[in-house]
Design an enzyme around this catalytic site. Structure first.
Site, PDB file in Angstrom:
ATOM      1  N   HIS A 147      -3.920  -6.179   0.948  1.00  8.30           N
ATOM      2  CA  HIS A 147      -2.683  -5.851   2.124  1.00  8.30           C
ATOM      3  C   HIS A 147      -3.119  -7.584   2.732  1.00  8.30           C
ATOM      4  O   HIS A 147      -3.638  -7.447   3.266  1.00  8.30           O
ATOM      5  CB  HIS A 147      -3.676  -4.857   2.717  1.00  8.30           C
ATOM      6  CG  HIS A 147      -3.681  -3.875   2.955  1.00  8.30           C
ATOM      7  ND1 HIS A 147      -2.758  -3.616   3.624  1.00  8.30           N
ATOM      8  CD2 HIS A 147      -4.775  -2.683   2.794  1.00  8.30           C
ATOM      9  CE1 HIS A 147      -2.400  -1.673   3.448  1.00  8.30           C
ATOM     10  NE2 HIS A 147      -3.452  -1.612   3.582  1.00  8.30           N
ATOM     11  N   GLU A 202      -0.885  -8.667   5.040  1.00  8.61           N
ATOM     12  CA  GLU A 202      -0.990  -9.314   6.284  1.00  8.61           C
ATOM     13  C   GLU A 202      -1.716  -9.105   7.273  1.00  8.61           C
ATOM     14  O   GLU A 202      -2.138  -8.957   8.602  1.00  8.61           O
ATOM     15  CB  GLU A 202       0.013  -7.622   6.638  1.00  8.61           C
ATOM     16  CG  GLU A 202      -0.654  -6.063   7.666  1.00  8.61           C
ATOM     17  CD  GLU A 202      -0.595  -5.573   6.172  1.00  8.61           C
ATOM     18  OE1 GLU A 202      -0.426  -6.174   4.986  1.00  8.61           O
ATOM     19  OE2 GLU A 202      -1.304  -4.493   6.034  1.00  8.61           O
ATOM     20  N   CYS A 238       0.788  -1.578   0.216  1.00  7.42           N
ATOM     21  CA  CYS A 238       0.262   0.217  -0.161  1.00  7.42           C
ATOM     22  C   CYS A 238       0.484   1.509   0.387  1.00  7.42           C
ATOM     23  O   CYS A 238       1.165   1.380  -1.291  1.00  7.42           O
ATOM     24  CB  CYS A 238      -1.099  -0.389   1.202  1.00  7.42           C
ATOM     25  SG  CYS A 238      -2.030   1.256   0.973  1.00  7.42           S
TER      26      CYS A 238
END
Lengths: 235, 726
Positions: A198, A200, A90
């Site tokens: 994302h 994570e 990002c």
């Protein structure tokens, strides 16, 4: 006890996905996260670096532009040149393009608003340290959360990017107007990766499908293999 | 003014007058509401910090608490929607981290005029954008929100923001300092002219010529906000501060006076020491500036240097601006010159306190009037359902949710779009559920019963995930308190909330009152907005509010004793002149439902749950099968005395559940055991929306529709209006 691989996680003022990224890295048994300050120029023994998402320097001037000029980016540049795996997520992706470590740029979404939602993606390049455990063409679902995610570059460079198979992952349905549905790219050498989605945020099963886990597991496998090679060559 | 003169025994100078004007404003002094707010029960075995602090704190498990509060930012958001909304979020976050709690969730309730007016469209777009920009940037997820569009709010939009943080019990900070010599340390952004006298602005009605108010709205800087947040949390963690308060309304003045007053001490501020953006600012401007991202800390002298080091490291201003003094006065100096000297008591205890006249209306118990029977046919039920879905109030709020980063921090277990948001608090297996309720129509019909209904709705929503209510915060948005009818509405609503909260044993731990939501003599309807927090013992038992699989059984649980339509969304959209009564609450049945739901969820016997909420049975049913575009239902209902009530009532305490067929018998047995009314009503099915029932004369009726079409209406009614680009 196998050795732990040190993975640097860069904290700029305004970074806000640093703890999430820390937890994702920590969840992989042989990776150990290390925070890097934006002021750090020298940190020993880093085997990979992740630039997490957020709003570095409040997104002032232009997303990622101030962070790209901070001292730690000299370190990241040196490591990238040495072939160390680097992942920008990002805002981290935006910083890598601003720093010239990845081609292209990320413009404001075509819908002009922030977009936070799950997107279906298709993975294409499985030869990077972060994607080696995927099969090309694998569909996966990951969340996006950005206002500046429209990937753009000029036609010649785009042609070159496609020719070199540098497109890492594409959206199944374009959310933000990115050229050719591009959601992530890799540099020519294959060690610097930028992702708008994302991973994570999808490493635990409690929380949607854990499709992000393989990115971190791929890194672990890559570093283990590298270790094997280096110990083979030194012995 | 006369009162000030008689207190001081002299004329106040300009600085003193400014200080009085801010601290005696409604916004700061709660002068019209204070005596009524005493009705709220704010104590309880779990309550660690109650009203009077920056935010309430409730224990969730041994050693861990949650801090939460809701606040309005209505007036500033009407003048400058983006900054007004963003600073509203920033302000409520500072209240949370001032308590030592790390903010982990934000949510909001927004009310605007009709979207048919371009001005409202702009306000709405900019408010949503402002909220998103602050939360997304500072990295606190905005996990939900409510919206409502109604002509009566055209000139007074409501922007209420809620924040919740997690705190270790031994790390709770307070705004009450101990009785010892302390220095006042300023931490955060520099002070500018923005927001000077904002509190006074927010304490009056708007009129036609308010073009001069823009400088009274503050400017948000979430980037600095994050740095101040991290610095403050670190200072608290390291035990360096004795008391902390954020500089909110009336800035430096109210934070310093309030903290000193709580310790019955005085405070001396040297305005020359305050970090300024513009050195030409007058002392009164410095005192009343509402520049954002600032905190005031009271600390022991020996710890000042450590704090200033942290400030420098965090790249925010930090400086000693004054000291606590034994004589109980508020003294303002600029170097050696004294600009104001006022006994603290005059500013706080002696602030005017009004028991404003209210009219003698008691709770309206309107006569029971059903809809005319002609509307009870099945054709009109399908048509009415379309009517509800096509209005933005009945559509999905997905357009706002997708602008919020609702999962940064990866603690969001249920994102926006379910009955409640559920947040992992990372303490044992516990999670916290947040239920919002701010629909004013029941209060327009009947303020007392309507207010009770709002509380009961949040309790029902929490039951959907098996959460037990542990604390409530409210934001009471009303018109002009100088009007007896407004005051009467206010008293009735407060009584209703207070009675219902007591009945469920929920402490009211924090809150905020916003009066003067009035323009050119027209007030908004009474609009309390509530947020009830509930405890989920085991986060692994939480189920979503929607399914995507065909072949699941559907059941309806809960009391159907009073399904009046008063105050419902249908009542609002039809503007029914007969004013049907607001449904009463079947307290015991609702308590039974709570136990029933948490038992079934703990045993993993349910796949999805949806409390019957806005729009009633049909709309909640549609949301329950919203997991897949083509998924619908096939239902067979018993004989219905009043189909309109069954399909559209918003009485609290009814729940839709979806489950695997093999659990059917055991669920029915449990319902009998707990004495909870329960019936299996049908099954989820692809490409089918078919509801059969018998009317009161035993005639068979059938509602048929396309689930794809219904969902297109539901997801399109707001989004299609807002999207101007493909």
């Amino acid at each position: 006890m196998p050795p732990l691989h040190r993975v640097g996680i860069v904290q700029f003022p305004g970074t806000n996905c640093d703890l999430d990224t820390w937890e994702a890295v920590e969840s992989i048994p042989n990776l150990t996260p290390v925070f890097l300050s934006h002021r750090d120029r020298r940190v020993p023994d880093l085997e990979a670096v992740i630039l997490p998402g957020g709003f570095s320097y409040g997104d002032y001037l232009r997303t990622g532009s101030i962070a790209a000029k901070s001292p730690v980016m000299e370190l990241v540049g040196d490591l990238a040149a040495a072939g160390v795996p680097i992942l920008g997520i990002c805002n981290g992706f935006q910083i890598l393009t601003e720093a010239g470590l990845l081609p292209g740029t990320l413009l404001q979404n075509s819908g002009r608003t922030f977009l936070c939602r799950e997107e279906s993606l298709v993975i294409e390049n499985c030869h990077t340290p972060f994607t080696s455990l995927f099969e090309p063409g694998t569909p996966l679902t990951l969340p996006i959360a950005h206002q500046e995610g429209r990937y753009f570059l000029d036609p010649d460079q785009l042609h070159e990017l496609e020719e070199n198979a540098q497109v890492l992952v594409r959206y199944a349905r374009n959310p933000n107007g990115s050229l050719r549905e591009i959601a992530g790219v890799v540099n020519k050498r294959g060690n610097v990766v930028g992702l708008m989605p994302h991973p994570e945020r999808r490493v635990r099963a409690l929380f949607g499908k854990p499709d992000g886990l393989l990115f971190f597991q791929s890194l672990s496998l890559f570093l283990e293999r590298q270790l094997l090679h280096s110990s083979a060559s030194t012995s | 003014m006369e009162r000030i003169k008689s207190l001081l025994g002299r004329d106040p100078n300009i600085t003193e007058e400014a200080v009085f004007s801010a601290l005696w404003s409604e916004h700061c002094s709660y002068k019209s509401s204070r005596i009524h707010l005493r009705k709220f029960a704010s104590k309880g075995p779990r309550v660690l910090m109650g009203p009077g602090e920056n935010a309430g704190v409730v224990r969730v498990t041994s050693g861990k608490g949650i801090a939460f509060k809701m606040e309005s930012h209505n007036h500033p958001s009407y003048i400058e929607p983006f900054q007004g909304a963003a600073t509203g979020v920033g302000g409520i976050l500072r209240d949370i981290f001032a308590m030592g709690a790390r903010p982990v969730a934000l949510t909001n309730s927004l009310v605007f005029g009709s979207l048919r007016q371009p001005r409202q469209m702009t306000l709405f777009r900019r408010v949503v954008s402002g909220i998103a920009s602050y939360g997304n940037s500072i990295g606190v997820p905005t996990v939900g929100g409510e919206i409502w569009f109604d002509e009566r709010y055209s000139k007074n939009i409501l922007v209420n923001a809620f924040a919740l943080g997690v705190v270790d019990e031994d790390g709770i900070m307070s705004s009450v300092p101990p009785q010892k010599p302390l220095l006042a340390v300023y931490l955060g952004n520099k002070t500018g002219r923005d927001g000077v006298s904002g509190a006074s602005m927010a304490s009056r009605s708007f009129s036609g010529s308010d073009s001069d108010l823009r400088p009274q709205v503050q400017v948000a800087d979430p980037f600095v906000g994050k740095k101040v947040m991290e610095a403050t949390l670190r200072i608290i963690r390291e035990g360096l501060a004795e008391a902390i308060q954020d500089m909110g309304a009336a800035g430096l003045t109210s934070s310093s006076v309030e903290m000193a007053s709580k310790a019955e001490l005085g405070i001396e501020i040297d305005v020359a020491k305050v970090p300024l953006r513009d050195n030409s600012m007058e002392p009164w401007e410095v005192l009343l500036s509402e520049s954002q991202e600032r905190m005031l800390l009271l600390v022991e002298e020996s710890r000042v240097n450590k704090i200033l080091d942290i400030a420098q490291e965090s790249q925010v201003s930090g400086t000693v601006v004054g000291r606590v003094i034994p004589e109980p006065v508020f003294r303002v100096k600029k170097e050696e010159d004294v600009f104001a000297e006022i006994p603290v008591k005059y500013l706080t205890d002696d602030a005017p306190l009004y028991d404003r006249p209210s009219d003698s209306r008691t709770s309206l118990l309107s006569p029971s009037l059903a809809f005319p029977p002609s509307e009870g046919g099945s054709h009109s039920i399908a048509a009415l359902f379309h009517l509800l879905l096509d209005h933005p109030n009945g559509g999905s709020a997905d357009w706002i949710f997708r602008q919020f980063d609702f999962e940064v921090g990866t603690r969001t277990l249920l994102p926006p779009g379910h009955d409640v948001a559920v947040i992992d608090i990372r303490a044992e297996e516990h999670a916290v559920a947040i239920a919002l309720s701010g629909f004013s129509h029941p209060l327009t019909r009947d303020p007392a019963r309507g207010a009770m209904l709002l509380v009961a709705k949040t309790v029902t929503d929490l039951a959907a995930v098996g959460a037990w209510p542990i604390g409530l915060t409210d934001c009471l948005n009303f018109g002009n308190p100088e009007r007896p009818d407004t005051m009467s509405d206010f008293i009735l609503a407060v009584t209703g909330i207070s009675d219902a909260a007591k009945r469920f044993g929920i402490p009211v731990v924090s809150g905020n009152v916003s009066f003067y939501n009035e323009t050119d003599g027209l007030s908004i309807p009474p609009t309390p907005i509530l947020a009830t927090c509930g405890l989920v013992r085991d986060k692994r038992t939480v189920v979503p509010g929607k399914v995507s699989h065909p072949g699941l059984y559907l059941g309806l649980a809960g009391s159907t004793r009073d399904l009046s339509l008063g105050g419902s969304y249908l009542d609002w959209i039809l503007q029914d002149q007969s004013a049907p009564p607001v449904p009463g609450i079947d307290w015991e049945a609702l308590e039974g439902l709570q136990t029933f739901m948490s038992t079934l969820l703990a045993d993993r016997r349910l796949r999805a749950t949806r409390a019957i909420g806005r729009g009633g049975f049909l709309r909640s049913l549609l949301q329950l099968v919203a997991g897949d575009e083509t998924l619908g239902v096939a239902l067979k209902l018993q004989r219905l005395e009043d189909p309109l009530q069954t399909f559209f009532s918003e009485a609290a305490g009814r729940m839709l559940v979806a489950y695997d067929p093999e659990n059917s018998d055991s669920i029915l047995r449990t319902s009998l055991e707990f004495g909870v009314p329960f019936q299996r009503i049908g099954i989820t099915a692809t490409h089918l929306w078919n509801i059969r029932y018998q009317d009161k004369d035993g005639r068979s009726k059938e509602i048929s529709d396309s689930p794809v079409q219904l969902k297109r209406r539901f997801f399109g009614s707001l989004t299609d209006q807002m999207e101007d680009l493909p």
